[in-house]
Design an enzyme around this catalytic site. Structure first.
Site, PDB file in Angstrom:
ATOM      1  N   ASP A 109     -17.613  54.484   1.632  1.00  0.00           N
ATOM      2  CA  ASP A 109     -16.168  55.177   2.218  1.00  0.00           C
ATOM      3  C   ASP A 109     -15.323  55.217   0.868  1.00  0.00           C
ATOM      4  OD1 ASP A 109     -16.026  52.408   1.913  1.00  0.00           O
ATOM      5  OD2 ASP A 109     -15.041  51.945   3.866  1.00  0.00           O
ATOM      6  N   TYR A 141     -12.589  54.406  -2.130  1.00  0.00           N
ATOM      7  CA  TYR A 141     -12.057  53.124  -2.816  1.00  0.00           C
ATOM      8  C   TYR A 141     -10.816  52.715  -1.804  1.00  0.00           C
ATOM      9  CZ  TYR A 141     -14.769  54.411  -6.820  1.00  0.00           C
ATOM     10  OH  TYR A 141     -15.814  54.673  -7.800  1.00  0.00           O
ATOM     11  N   PHE A 147     -16.847  58.056  -5.384  1.00  0.00           N
ATOM     12  CA  PHE A 147     -16.884  57.357  -6.555  1.00  0.00           C
ATOM     13  C   PHE A 147     -15.890  57.865  -7.584  1.00  0.00           C
ATOM     14  CE2 PHE A 147     -21.138  57.223  -4.635  1.00  0.00           C
ATOM     15  CZ  PHE A 147     -21.490  55.791  -4.861  1.00  0.00           C
TER      16      PHE A 147
END
Length: 230
Positions: free
Chosen positions: A65, A67, A78
């Site tokens: 999921d 940040y 990412f």
């Protein structure tokens, strides 16, 4: 909730976004974004699709999921915007690229837009999250939507590389036809997983390019510096 989703993807996913669960999902997101702080910003929830059209998809990287820290999530798994401190998981991704490709890769930015624009779909299993509460939207049925996305890619395309990092991503592999796609699995690049020897040495980046090249497709240039490809 306004659906800021690329028109090609809207056509491909038309049946899915008309299903009752998806309407329920968007209603719950409207409520979630009114009170708790959620990420990414509403207009960036579907950014992964808007940067990488269906026709261009060559690689799919699946995360868990977004940040959950302030100012980090930008809608691409990412990835963070220019000027945002590179998170530990992404630092480990960059370290593996350096070791795998055999070059020094120390980018000044964690913005992965340039990967997306080359045909890398940076897809999280859940596309939203509450601030400081990882995996907090796992029960909003995002998994049904992202399962459908993966199946559409698997059924509708040939020779796509799926990079499954961590247990959440591994479960998504059940939707992939491995007879016509390459599926590479490893641990998550988080420090905990990496320190247990489950990340480094996976060689996913060179393996991806070898497969793409063998199938007549252009390779991904994984190396960039401050927003520019070398």
């Amino acid at each position: 909730m306004q659906l800021n989703l690329d028109s090609e993807w809207q056509t491909i996913l038309a049946e899915e976004i008309q299903k009752p669960y998806f309407r329920e999902l968007t209603e719950k997101l409207d409520e979630e974004y009114k009170l708790p702080i959620c990420y990414p910003p509403k207009e960036l929830i579907f950014a992964a699709f808007n940067y990488c059209a269906f026709k261009d998809v060559k690689v799919v990287i699946i995360g868990q999921d977004p940040y959950h820290g302030k100012g980090e999530a930008n809608g691409l798994a990412f990835s963070v915007d220019d000027g945002v401190r590179i998170p530990p998981s992404l630092r480990n991704v960059f370290k593996e690229i350096s070791e795998d490709i055999g070059t020094i890769f120390l980018p000044g930015s964690g913005n992965l837009e340039l990967w997306a624009k080359q045909g890398v779909l940076l897809l999280n299993a859940s596309l939203t999250v509450r601030q400081d509460i990882p995996n907090s939207h796992k029960n909003l049925k995002w998994n049904l939507f992202t399962d459908a996305v993966i199946k559409k890619i698997s059924d509708g395309k040939e020779q796509v590389v799926f990079l499954l990092w961590g247990n959440f991503a591994h479960k998504k592999g059940l939707k992939i036809d491995r007879s016509k796609h390459l599926v590479l699995e490893t641990g998550h690049p988080s420090p905990m997983s990496a320190n247990q020897g489950k990340w480094f040495g996976n060689k996913h980046f060179s393996s991806t390019n070898s497969y793409l090249k063998a199938n007549g497709k252009s390779e991904i240039n994984w190396i960039f510096n401050n927003g520019s490809l070398f």
